[in-house]
Design an enzyme around this catalytic site. Structure first.
Site, PDB file in Angstrom:
ATOM      1  N   PHE A 107      11.901  -2.070  15.256  1.00  0.00           N
ATOM      2  CA  PHE A 107      11.649  -1.460  13.941  1.00  0.00           C
ATOM      3  C   PHE A 107      10.454  -2.168  13.313  1.00  0.00           C
ATOM      4  O   PHE A 107      10.448  -3.383  13.160  1.00  0.00           O
ATOM      5  CB  PHE A 107      12.866  -1.591  13.020  1.00  0.00           C
ATOM      6  CG  PHE A 107      12.669  -0.863  11.714  1.00  0.00           C
ATOM      7  CD1 PHE A 107      12.911   0.501  11.608  1.00  0.00           C
ATOM      8  CD2 PHE A 107      12.185  -1.528  10.588  1.00  0.00           C
ATOM      9  CE1 PHE A 107      12.684   1.189  10.422  1.00  0.00           C
ATOM     10  CE2 PHE A 107      11.961  -0.850   9.394  1.00  0.00           C
ATOM     11  CZ  PHE A 107      12.209   0.510   9.312  1.00  0.00           C
ATOM     12  N   ASP A 127       6.138  -9.483  15.009  1.00  0.00           N
ATOM     13  CA  ASP A 127       6.616  -8.956  13.733  1.00  0.00           C
ATOM     14  C   ASP A 127       7.767  -9.860  13.291  1.00  0.00           C
ATOM     15  O   ASP A 127       8.877  -9.780  13.810  1.00  0.00           O
ATOM     16  CB  ASP A 127       7.090  -7.506  13.922  1.00  0.00           C
ATOM     17  CG  ASP A 127       7.661  -6.912  12.635  1.00  0.00           C
ATOM     18  OD1 ASP A 127       7.966  -7.690  11.708  1.00  0.00           O
ATOM     19  OD2 ASP A 127       7.822  -5.682  12.566  1.00  0.00           O
ATOM     20  N   LYS A 168       9.322  -9.601   3.431  1.00  0.00           N
ATOM     21  CA  LYS A 168      10.691  -9.907   2.992  1.00  0.00           C
ATOM     22  C   LYS A 168      10.815 -11.249   2.261  1.00  0.00           C
ATOM     23  O   LYS A 168      10.546 -11.330   1.068  1.00  0.00           O
ATOM     24  CB  LYS A 168      11.642  -9.829   4.186  1.00  0.00           C
ATOM     25  CG  LYS A 168      11.887  -8.367   4.646  1.00  0.00           C
ATOM     26  CD  LYS A 168      13.055  -8.299   5.608  1.00  0.00           C
ATOM     27  CE  LYS A 168      13.287  -6.916   6.174  1.00  0.00           C
ATOM     28  NZ  LYS A 168      13.892  -5.981   5.283  1.00  0.00           N
TER      29      LYS A 168
HETATM   30  C1  LIG Z   1      11.066  -6.257  11.715  1.00  0.00           C
HETATM   31  C2  LIG Z   1      10.673  -5.419  10.548  1.00  0.00           C
HETATM   32  N1  LIG Z   1       9.391  -5.016  10.426  1.00  0.00           N
HETATM   33  C3  LIG Z   1       8.979  -4.265   9.396  1.00  0.00           C
HETATM   34  C4  LIG Z   1       9.848  -3.863   8.416  1.00  0.00           C
HETATM   35  C5  LIG Z   1       9.367  -3.027   7.268  1.00  0.00           C
HETATM   36  O1  LIG Z   1       9.314  -3.796   6.122  1.00  0.00           O
HETATM   37  P1  LIG Z   1       9.194  -3.098   4.673  1.00  0.00           P
HETATM   38  O2  LIG Z   1      10.459  -2.370   4.451  1.00  0.00           O
HETATM   39  O3  LIG Z   1       8.969  -4.256   3.753  1.00  0.00           O
HETATM   40  O4  LIG Z   1       8.019  -2.202   4.733  1.00  0.00           O
HETATM   41  C6  LIG Z   1      11.193  -4.250   8.492  1.00  0.00           C
HETATM   42  C7  LIG Z   1      12.155  -3.806   7.476  1.00  0.00           C
HETATM   43  O5  LIG Z   1      13.345  -3.890   7.607  1.00  0.00           O
HETATM   44  C8  LIG Z   1      11.614  -5.049   9.589  1.00  0.00           C
HETATM   45  O6  LIG Z   1      12.878  -5.430   9.712  1.00  0.00           O
END
Ligand SMILES: Cc1ncc(COP(=O)(O)O)c(C=O)c1O
Length: 391
Positions: free
Chosen positions: A135, A219, A248
């Protein structure tokens, strides 16, 4: 007053709201409109690493609110400079770009990798390999990077240049061709079901990348900044990527994201290549400096690791016919069950506990504030165990 029906009437149906409205919080506890207390095993999906109402963070943010809230990126502000210095240093990286969310941090990572490759190899070498069950966000490129077809189906066409592969070394090797410029991974997949990558697979990613001058993007939006008991999820594997995306926990509850790069990439972006109106906001930055100070404080991460082991031991000592597997690193734990995690989520809410789900609704995800005490953990874990065992 019951506000819940406002959501149905006025807000788009993008979320499945639980039947609770919170008004305030302290540490690892949340309080609803009738002042009922809930234990927070979600930290706002990995955001509130230092818990709710952290005094030093609140002071840093309030002080900055009184001084300067926003300028623009044609000028600089003091907190963002301090944060840039600190974040690059603790991350062992050379430069950083600031934005407002995880999806944006990944968009920046994708653009940066492509720009680097374009300048070195010319047009066409722009494919980014990502993993099934990953994700990476909800904007179009990050969503296409996300290895979850279910999330794609209504939103074609996507930007080209992404390949999704299964998490196994052979599949990865097969997918690499001369058009690949980067491989993007989460050291521990969060939304996909709390799946820590195997050491063998991570080694393969870095081996292939090194051999073919392919960039590795980690990520770390969910598994980064202390969540796994190390500063970054990839630190558990003894590797160092070319690009890191974070968000986050960095903002402590305010919107903030960042993309970090190493020496190789530090001059890839030039004036005009990327930007963000709110990215680098001094209020968010002042809070983020405080977050980093606390997370990188001596012993902080070691305590997170110990609490992670405490959770694992809890389930080891209490097997249940309905628990298939308990996995994760540090305070990022998934309990895979025979049954629907969303049912467990509703059940434990009635008992005053907020948890997350993950995967295909088969994983109860535990993502508490990193400052949670063992006593609080034990209380919540007993509630989860009972709900699962009585399913
Ligand atoms: C691993 C990862 N990358 C990207 C995102 C996207 O982040 P945002 O919701 O702040 O755009 C998330 C959100 O849960 C995530 O868990």
């Amino acid at each position: 007053m019951n506000y819940l029906h406002y959501a149905e009437k006025y807000m788009m149906d993008t979320y499945k709201y639980l039947p609770v409205v919170f008004t305030h919080a302290k540490g690892c506890k949340l309080y609803d409109i009738s002042d009922k207390e809930y234990l927070d095993f979600t930290s706002g999906i990995g955001v509130m690493a230092l818990g709710h109402g952290n005094k030093k963070w609140t002071k840093a943010v309030k002080d900055q609110l009184d001084k300067l809230v926003h300028t623009s990126n044609i000028v600089l502000n003091v907190p963002i400079l301090e944060l840039a210095k600190k974040l690059t240093k603790v991350s062992n990286m050379s430069k950083v770009f600031f934005c407002n969310s995880g999806t944006e941090a990944n968009e920046c990572a994708i653009k940066l990798a492509r720009k680097y490759s374009f300048e070195k190899y010319g047009k066409g070498r722009n494919t980014i390999i990502t993993l099934n069950r990953s994700f990476h966000g909800r904007t179009m490129a990050s969503l296409e990077a996300t290895g979850e077809e279910e999330l794609h189906k209504y939103f074609y066409p996507f930007p080209e240049g992404f390949k999704h592969v299964d998490i196994n070394p052979t599949a990865l090797e097969k997918a690499v061709d001369s058009n690949v410029c980067a491989i993007m991974i989460e050291a521990v997949q969060g939304e996909g079901g709390v799946n820590p990558l195997s050491r063998e697979f991570v080694n393969k990613v870095f081996e292939i990348a090194e051999k073919n001058d392919i960039l590795v993007i980690c990520d770390e939006v969910q598994c980064g900044l202390g969540r796994t008991g190390k500063l970054y999820g990839f630190n558990n594997y003894g590797v160092q990527p070319d690009i890191i995306s974070v968000a986050k926990a960095l903002g402590g509850g305010l919107p903030m994201g960042a993309t970090l790069c190493n020496e190789k990439l530090k001059n890839a972006f030039k004036y005009g290549d990327h930007g963000s109106t709110f990215g680098g906001n001094p209020v968010c930055a002042a809070g983020a400096v405080e977050i980093l100070n606390q997370i990188t404080d001596e012993n902080f991460l070691e305590k997170v690791s110990k609490k992670g082991i405490f959770i694992k031991n809890f389930f080891k000592n209490k097997p249940s016919k309905n628990i298939r597997e308990v996995r994760g690193i540090g305070l990022m734990v998934g309990v895979e069950i025979n049954g629907k995690a969303s049912e467990i989520q509703k059940e434990v809410l009635k008992k005053g506990l907020l948890v997350l789900t993950a995967g295909t609704d088969n994983v109860v995800r535990i993502l508490p504030p990193l400052i949670i005490t063992k006593k609080e953990l034990e209380k919540g874990l007993n509630i989860i165990y009972e709900a699962i065992d009585n399913m």
